[in-house]
Design a protein around this motif. Sequence first.
Motif, mmCIF file in Angstrom:
data_model
loop_
_atom_site.group_PDB
_atom_site.id
_atom_site.type_symbol
_atom_site.label_atom_id
_atom_site.label_comp_id
_atom_site.label_asym_id
_atom_site.label_seq_id
_atom_site.Cartn_x
_atom_site.Cartn_y
_atom_site.Cartn_z
ATOM 1 N N ALA A 1 -7.472 1.029 -6.761
ATOM 2 C CA ALA A 1 -8.495 0.329 -7.555
ATOM 3 C C ALA A 1 -7.903 -0.228 -8.844
ATOM 4 O O ALA A 1 -8.288 -1.313 -9.308
ATOM 5 N N PHE A 2 -6.956 0.504 -9.423
ATOM 6 C CA PHE A 2 -6.330 0.027 -10.664
ATOM 7 C C PHE A 2 -5.518 -1.240 -10.413
ATOM 8 O O PHE A 2 -5.519 -2.170 -11.235
ATOM 9 N N LEU A 3 -4.801 -1.259 -9.262
ATOM 10 C CA LEU A 3 -4.042 -2.468 -8.939
ATOM 11 C C LEU A 3 -4.962 -3.645 -8.671
ATOM 12 O O LEU A 3 -4.541 -4.813 -8.777
ATOM 13 N N GLY A 4 -6.198 -3.371 -8.308
ATOM 14 C CA GLY A 4 -7.161 -4.456 -8.095
ATOM 15 C C GLY A 4 -7.784 -4.965 -9.391
ATOM 16 O O GLY A 4 -8.781 -5.696 -9.351
ATOM 17 N N GLN A 5 -7.236 -4.534 -10.526
ATOM 18 C CA GLN A 5 -7.696 -4.986 -11.836
ATOM 19 C C GLN A 5 -9.142 -4.566 -12.123
ATOM 20 O O GLN A 5 -9.888 -5.283 -12.792
ATOM 21 N N THR B 1 -0.001 -2.088 -0.355
ATOM 22 C CA THR B 1 0.142 -1.694 1.056
ATOM 23 C C THR B 1 0.710 -0.280 1.183
ATOM 24 O O THR B 1 0.250 0.528 1.994
ATOM 25 N N GLY B 2 1.723 0.008 0.356
ATOM 26 C CA GLY B 2 2.313 1.338 0.401
ATOM 27 C C GLY B 2 1.330 2.425 0.018
ATOM 28 O O GLY B 2 1.267 3.494 0.652
ATOM 29 N N LEU B 3 0.529 2.182 -1.021
ATOM 30 C CA LEU B 3 -0.475 3.177 -1.445
ATOM 31 C C LEU B 3 -1.538 3.366 -0.370
ATOM 32 O O LEU B 3 -2.006 4.488 -0.138
ATOM 33 N N THR B 4 -1.926 2.271 0.279
ATOM 34 C CA THR B 4 -2.945 2.367 1.336
ATOM 35 C C THR B 4 -2.431 3.184 2.510
ATOM 36 O O THR B 4 -3.136 4.049 3.045
ATOM 37 N N LEU B 5 -1.173 2.904 2.926
ATOM 38 C CA LEU B 5 -0.592 3.666 4.023
ATOM 39 C C LEU B 5 -0.449 5.139 3.660
ATOM 40 O O LEU B 5 -0.711 6.031 4.495
ATOM 41 N N ALA B 6 -0.041 5.412 2.422
ATOM 42 C CA ALA B 6 0.092 6.800 1.970
ATOM 43 C C ALA B 6 -1.262 7.508 1.958
ATOM 44 O O ALA B 6 -1.373 8.683 2.349
ATOM 45 N N LEU C 1 -4.631 8.357 -5.128
ATOM 46 C CA LEU C 1 -4.174 7.108 -4.502
ATOM 47 C C LEU C 1 -5.282 6.067 -4.467
ATOM 48 O O LEU C 1 -5.031 4.859 -4.698
ATOM 49 N N PHE C 2 -6.508 6.494 -4.184
ATOM 50 C CA PHE C 2 -7.624 5.541 -4.200
ATOM 51 C C PHE C 2 -7.825 4.974 -5.601
ATOM 52 O O PHE C 2 -8.131 3.780 -5.782
ATOM 53 N N ALA C 3 -7.637 5.815 -6.614
ATOM 54 C CA ALA C 3 -7.759 5.331 -7.993
ATOM 55 C C ALA C 3 -6.651 4.335 -8.319
ATOM 56 O O ALA C 3 -6.883 3.313 -8.988
ATOM 57 N N ALA D 1 1.460 -6.658 -3.982
ATOM 58 C CA ALA D 1 0.958 -6.541 -2.612
ATOM 59 C C ALA D 1 1.680 -5.431 -1.854
ATOM 60 O O ALA D 1 1.068 -4.662 -1.103
ATOM 61 N N LEU D 2 3.007 -5.361 -2.066
ATOM 62 C CA LEU D 2 3.765 -4.297 -1.398
ATOM 63 C C LEU D 2 3.328 -2.920 -1.889
ATOM 64 O O LEU D 2 3.196 -1.966 -1.104
ATOM 65 N N ALA D 3 3.100 -2.805 -3.204
ATOM 66 C CA ALA D 3 2.642 -1.530 -3.771
ATOM 67 C C ALA D 3 1.269 -1.159 -3.231
ATOM 68 O O ALA D 3 1.006 0.006 -2.898
#
Length: 472
Positions: A105-109, A13-18, A100-102, A9-11
């Motif tokens: 999406a990858f973290l979303g499995q 959030t960080g990717l989204t903010l970036a 970052l968008f990719a 979740a932290l990763a």
Amino acid sequence: MLTSTVLQALALTGLTLAALLLVWFSLTLAATERAVSRVTRASLNNLILEIQTDTETSRFTKVKKIRKVQKVQELIGDRFATSGSCVFFRILSNVFDGVLFACIAFLGQGPLWAVLLIGLLGAVLVAVISILVRRSSSSNNRPVEVMLRHARLIALAVRLTPFATVKEGQHSSKSRKGQEELSDDEELEKIQLEQGRATIDRLVEANDFDSEVSEMLRNVLTLSETLTREIMVPRTDMICIEQTESLSDLLKLCSRSGFSRIPVIGEDVDDLIGVAYLKDAVRATAFNPQASDRPVSSICRQPMLVPESKPVDDLFHQMQRTRQHVAVVVDEYGGIAGLVTIEDALEQIVGEMEDEHDRTQHAEPEQIGPYKWKMPARTTINDLEDIFEVDIDEDDVDTIYGLLTKLLGRVPIVGMSAVTRGLRLTAVDSAGRRKKVSTIEVEPAQADDLTGEDDDMQHGADSDRADDSVEE
């Protein structure tokens, strides 16, 4: 398991903010990229002058603002480098946004094809939005404000891209090839004028304006390219009055010439004393008839002097600010080149203007008596010779207006006449806003002696070729 979920979740959030930060960075660069091409050195110099003369701002704030403006001046010193840096980092931001968008999406499995598609679509979407922002942002109307707001960010981008800076040797080689650079304010203004003309052409093609309105818009854009010398009345056509003449003479001259503002001169045209106004002469003599004998110099006003190389748009604005309707044009040597009025500048936009007193001159010569003809001023000397069967023999003038001007030695006005080759030429009418003589009456100088046959008139005219005379 809980720790892994928290880290994920932290990763995320960080990717989204970036990603959002890169989106903002890309949009900002798009806006400043547009502003770089629209800021001029003149606007920045004016801004520094405003800051220095602001009495309500403290010295510390003034210094801070001036340093920021100077930073912008450095950035537009090489527009190619600054604009190239903005483009480079904008494209780089779009690429990283896609990555970052990719990753999100990858973290979303998600499956691999979905991860790649989301990354590609995200990068394309940010690129499209940045282009739209570049076209419709406030940098179009307030480029200086945009550059001042993001000066530090753009300066950092320029320092990180030294490869975008054009070297001094490359500058000199371009200059030797005669290529104009965008960093020059004149080139920037030229590009903006071309864009304005293209916009007007598109509006005309879309039938948004009628032909007359579109023509006026085009004329407005050409004012900066038109010089004062192109619209002025040349000194040879100026109606002047000597400073020793009386107010009564001024009133008569204004009545005959149709002008309400007459330059006052001394020994010659270059000895300009001032400008005499008809309303001043009327005010001085209306309730005091004895004032008619006062010299014209007593009511002279200080003339407005402008160089002949002054662009018409600058001339028009200067006449508006100073509330002057007439200006005397001087050449590079300080001599009088001509006269220009605010109507001359307006005619460059709306076309020829005529008032209720203007008359249209006759298209062809008209016989009004046995030996008397009324001719347009543009009638050629050859036609005059054919009508009266005389030999004028003038090689340096082509029309009867030019002939009358040569005989008088100055610009003719209504009522003036001259005799040559047995013919009397009399200016009888004027037309146009400049009150130029439009009609000239031509008759034998001694009509009473020429009432016989046509051959007698021919003999009388030929016998009187020795002397020319001038009358007013």
